[in-house]
Design a protein around this motif. Structure first.
Motif, PDB file in Angstrom:
ATOM      1  N   ARG A 107       0.819  -1.214   0.000  1.00  0.00           N
ATOM      2  CA  ARG A 107       0.000   0.000   0.000  1.00  0.00           C
ATOM      3  C   ARG A 107       0.855   1.268   0.000  1.00  0.00           C
ATOM      4  O   ARG A 107       0.490   2.306   0.551  1.00  0.00           O
ATOM      5  CB  ARG A 107      -0.955   0.038   1.202  1.00  0.00           C
ATOM      6  N   SER A 108       2.024   1.190  -0.649  1.00  0.00           N
ATOM      7  CA  SER A 108       2.920   2.347  -0.704  1.00  0.00           C
ATOM      8  C   SER A 108       2.306   3.517  -1.466  1.00  0.00           C
ATOM      9  O   SER A 108       2.774   4.656  -1.339  1.00  0.00           O
ATOM     10  CB  SER A 108       4.253   1.945  -1.353  1.00  0.00           C
ATOM     11  N   THR A 109       1.278   3.256  -2.250  1.00  0.00           N
ATOM     12  CA  THR A 109       0.560   4.343  -2.933  1.00  0.00           C
ATOM     13  C   THR A 109      -0.044   5.332  -1.936  1.00  0.00           C
ATOM     14  O   THR A 109      -0.349   6.466  -2.302  1.00  0.00           O
ATOM     15  CB  THR A 109      -0.559   3.768  -3.821  1.00  0.00           C
ATOM     16  N   SER A 110      -0.199   4.928  -0.692  1.00  0.00           N
ATOM     17  CA  SER A 110      -0.792   5.806   0.317  1.00  0.00           C
ATOM     18  C   SER A 110       0.031   7.068   0.548  1.00  0.00           C
ATOM     19  O   SER A 110      -0.486   8.070   1.049  1.00  0.00           O
ATOM     20  CB  SER A 110      -0.945   5.065   1.644  1.00  0.00           C
ATOM     21  N   TYR A 111       1.313   7.005   0.198  1.00  0.00           N
ATOM     22  CA  TYR A 111       2.188   8.154   0.427  1.00  0.00           C
ATOM     23  C   TYR A 111       2.233   9.104  -0.770  1.00  0.00           C
ATOM     24  O   TYR A 111       2.980  10.084  -0.759  1.00  0.00           O
ATOM     25  CB  TYR A 111       3.584   7.667   0.801  1.00  0.00           C
ATOM     26  N   LEU A 112       1.437   8.831  -1.787  1.00  0.00           N
ATOM     27  CA  LEU A 112       1.288   9.742  -2.924  1.00  0.00           C
ATOM     28  C   LEU A 112       0.110  10.651  -2.610  1.00  0.00           C
ATOM     29  O   LEU A 112      -1.025  10.389  -2.998  1.00  0.00           O
ATOM     30  CB  LEU A 112       1.056   8.952  -4.210  1.00  0.00           C
ATOM     31  N   ILE A 113       0.375  11.726  -1.906  1.00  0.00           N
ATOM     32  CA  ILE A 113      -0.723  12.474  -1.297  1.00  0.00           C
ATOM     33  C   ILE A 113      -1.303  13.568  -2.197  1.00  0.00           C
ATOM     34  O   ILE A 113      -2.344  14.134  -1.866  1.00  0.00           O
ATOM     35  CB  ILE A 113      -0.313  13.054   0.071  1.00  0.00           C
ATOM     36  N   THR A 114      -0.655  13.872  -3.314  1.00  0.00           N
ATOM     37  CA  THR A 114      -1.221  14.863  -4.232  1.00  0.00           C
ATOM     38  C   THR A 114      -1.491  14.208  -5.581  1.00  0.00           C
ATOM     39  O   THR A 114      -0.906  13.169  -5.917  1.00  0.00           O
ATOM     40  CB  THR A 114      -0.275  16.060  -4.444  1.00  0.00           C
ATOM     41  N   ASN A 115      -2.346  14.833  -6.376  1.00  0.00           N
ATOM     42  CA  ASN A 115      -2.597  14.335  -7.723  1.00  0.00           C
ATOM     43  C   ASN A 115      -1.323  14.375  -8.557  1.00  0.00           C
ATOM     44  O   ASN A 115      -1.096  13.504  -9.400  1.00  0.00           O
ATOM     45  CB  ASN A 115      -3.690  15.159  -8.395  1.00  0.00           C
ATOM     46  N   GLU A 116      -0.492  15.389  -8.322  1.00  0.00           N
ATOM     47  CA  GLU A 116       0.780  15.478  -9.043  1.00  0.00           C
ATOM     48  C   GLU A 116       1.687  14.311  -8.693  1.00  0.00           C
ATOM     49  O   GLU A 116       2.360  13.759  -9.566  1.00  0.00           O
ATOM     50  CB  GLU A 116       1.474  16.802  -8.723  1.00  0.00           C
ATOM     51  N   ASP A 117       1.709  13.914  -7.398  1.00  0.00           N
ATOM     52  CA  ASP A 117       2.490  12.743  -6.994  1.00  0.00           C
ATOM     53  C   ASP A 117       2.066  11.505  -7.781  1.00  0.00           C
ATOM     54  O   ASP A 117       2.903  10.739  -8.277  1.00  0.00           O
ATOM     55  CB  ASP A 117       2.297  12.451  -5.498  1.00  0.00           C
ATOM     56  N   LEU A 118       0.765  11.297  -7.864  1.00  0.00           N
ATOM     57  CA  LEU A 118       0.239  10.111  -8.536  1.00  0.00           C
ATOM     58  C   LEU A 118       0.551  10.157 -10.030  1.00  0.00           C
ATOM     59  O   LEU A 118       1.001   9.155 -10.619  1.00  0.00           O
ATOM     60  CB  LEU A 118      -1.268  10.014  -8.301  1.00  0.00           C
ATOM     61  N   HIS A 119       0.330  11.307 -10.645  1.00  0.00           N
ATOM     62  CA  HIS A 119       0.625  11.480 -12.071  1.00  0.00           C
ATOM     63  C   HIS A 119       2.104  11.227 -12.355  1.00  0.00           C
ATOM     64  O   HIS A 119       2.460  10.484 -13.282  1.00  0.00           O
ATOM     65  CB  HIS A 119       0.233  12.884 -12.512  1.00  0.00           C
ATOM     66  N   ASN A 120       2.987  11.826 -11.560  1.00  0.00           N
ATOM     67  CA  ASN A 120       4.426  11.665 -11.787  1.00  0.00           C
ATOM     68  C   ASN A 120       4.871  10.220 -11.597  1.00  0.00           C
ATOM     69  O   ASN A 120       5.751   9.731 -12.314  1.00  0.00           O
ATOM     70  CB  ASN A 120       5.214  12.583 -10.846  1.00  0.00           C
ATOM     71  N   THR A 121       4.259   9.537 -10.642  1.00  0.00           N
ATOM     72  CA  THR A 121       4.593   8.128 -10.420  1.00  0.00           C
ATOM     73  C   THR A 121       4.229   7.281 -11.624  1.00  0.00           C
ATOM     74  O   THR A 121       5.034   6.476 -12.108  1.00  0.00           O
ATOM     75  CB  THR A 121       3.881   7.607  -9.155  1.00  0.00           C
ATOM     76  N   PHE A 122       3.017   7.442 -12.131  1.00  0.00           N
ATOM     77  CA  PHE A 122       2.604   6.662 -13.296  1.00  0.00           C
ATOM     78  C   PHE A 122       3.440   7.013 -14.528  1.00  0.00           C
ATOM     79  O   PHE A 122       3.743   6.142 -15.349  1.00  0.00           O
ATOM     80  CB  PHE A 122       1.117   6.871 -13.576  1.00  0.00           C
ATOM     81  N   GLN A 123       3.847   8.280 -14.647  1.00  0.00           N
ATOM     82  CA  GLN A 123       4.712   8.673 -15.758  1.00  0.00           C
ATOM     83  C   GLN A 123       6.073   8.002 -15.661  1.00  0.00           C
ATOM     84  O   GLN A 123       6.612   7.493 -16.654  1.00  0.00           O
ATOM     85  CB  GLN A 123       4.880  10.197 -15.768  1.00  0.00           C
ATOM     86  N   SER A 124       6.664   7.985 -14.461  1.00  0.00           N
ATOM     87  CA  SER A 124       7.967   7.348 -14.268  1.00  0.00           C
ATOM     88  C   SER A 124       7.886   5.850 -14.539  1.00  0.00           C
ATOM     89  O   SER A 124       8.775   5.265 -15.160  1.00  0.00           O
ATOM     90  CB  SER A 124       8.477   7.591 -12.841  1.00  0.00           C
ATOM     91  N   ILE A 125       6.817   5.233 -14.068  1.00  0.00           N
ATOM     92  CA  ILE A 125       6.638   3.801 -14.291  1.00  0.00           C
ATOM     93  C   ILE A 125       6.499   3.513 -15.782  1.00  0.00           C
ATOM     94  O   ILE A 125       7.113   2.569 -16.306  1.00  0.00           O
ATOM     95  CB  ILE A 125       5.415   3.301 -13.493  1.00  0.00           C
ATOM     96  N   TYR A 126       5.712   4.330 -16.464  1.00  0.00           N
ATOM     97  CA  TYR A 126       5.515   4.149 -17.911  1.00  0.00           C
ATOM     98  C   TYR A 126       6.859   4.155 -18.642  1.00  0.00           C
ATOM     99  O   TYR A 126       7.122   3.303 -19.502  1.00  0.00           O
ATOM    100  CB  TYR A 126       4.622   5.265 -18.442  1.00  0.00           C
ATOM    101  N   LYS A 127       7.725   5.078 -18.283  1.00  0.00           N
ATOM    102  CA  LYS A 127       9.017   5.217 -18.952  1.00  0.00           C
ATOM    103  C   LYS A 127       9.960   4.055 -18.661  1.00  0.00           C
ATOM    104  O   LYS A 127      10.881   3.790 -19.445  1.00  0.00           O
ATOM    105  CB  LYS A 127       9.684   6.533 -18.534  1.00  0.00           C
TER     106      LYS A 127
END
Length: 246
Positions: A107-127
């Motif tokens: 449940r480490s996604t719990s520490y992505l507390i802003t929408n920008e955090d979540l967006h940047n995470t998915f972008q990094s993973i995509y790359k």
């Protein structure tokens, strides 16, 4: 992102979660998903002290671990001498070579507390995924967890490990922010010979998500959801998402 589980908190986490989580069951769950999609290389984000790492390293899977806490990585490396562990932030990381699968566990996604955090995470993973690579992660379901915390503002967890019994007393407060944030304060202690010994106090701001939020963020970041699993895990009702890079 908070400076998570550093110093002595890393060792306390490692001890308590031996009781909280059945790591053999957890490994089998994720490994079956990975094998089902014929993935050969895996990055685990939130690899922590390496309890899943040792099991992945015993298979034919090429495994890498990534975590934000240097203290937890030090324990993981000590316990898994041949493992490759990377210190990094899930919101902005770069592997030498892309992988077939990226996991976000615990449940480490719990520490992505802003929408920008979540967006940047998915972008990094995509790359960092190969073409049509697989993303697997879990998140705490806001629709069930927020009512639970309203009815149970204080929660006590007990974790016997080796010669000690550890306790964690948690308190939750829902904020009035635009996203579903909770302030989590916890006190860690042992109780021996009728004496309570405080070993740590912790505070974090964490986020829980609705399924619709996650679905929309994945769509906006060019992922196709191929499976959604409603899964009961330690202390939390979660969803596990399996998504493919488009």
């Amino acid at each position: 992102m908070a400076n998570l589980y550093n110093g002595k908190m890393a060792a306390i986490y490692d001890a308590m979660y031996q009781t909280f989580i059945d790591y053999e069951k957890e490994f089998n769950f994720y490994n079956n998903l990975i094998q089902g999609y014929q993935c050969k290389t895996v990055l685990e984000i939130g690899s922590g002290t390496g309890n899943l790492s040792q099991r992945f390293l015993a298979t034919n899977t090429t495994y890498f671990g990534l975590d934000y806490s240097e203290s937890m990585l030090a324990i993981a490396q000590e316990q898994n001498k041949k493992g490759i562990f990377l210190h990094g932030d899930m919101r902005d990381f770069k592997l030498e070579q892309p992988v077939d699968t990226i996991l976000i566990t615990g449940r480490s996604t719990s520490y992505l507390i802003t929408n920008e955090d979540l967006h940047n995470t998915f972008q990094s993973i995509y790359k960092n995924l190969n073409k049509e690579g697989i993303l697997i992660f879990d998140f705490i379901d806001a629709n069930r967890f927020i009512p639970f915390t309203k009815d149970n503002s204080a929660i006590l967890h007990e974790a016997p490990f080796e010669d000690l019994i550890y306790y964690r007393s948690s308190n939750w407060r829902t904020t009035t922010s635009e996203t579903f944030l909770l302030e989590w304060s916890a006190q860690y202690y042992t109780f021996q010979n009728n004496k309570k010994e405080i070993i740590a106090d912790d505070f974090s701001t964490v986020r829980v998500f609705t399924l619709n939020e996650i679905q929309l963020f994945l769509y906006l970041n060019k992922f196709e959801i191929i499976q959604t699993i409603d899964r009961k895990t330690y202390a939390f009702d979660t969803f596990v998402i399996i998504a493919r890079k488009k």
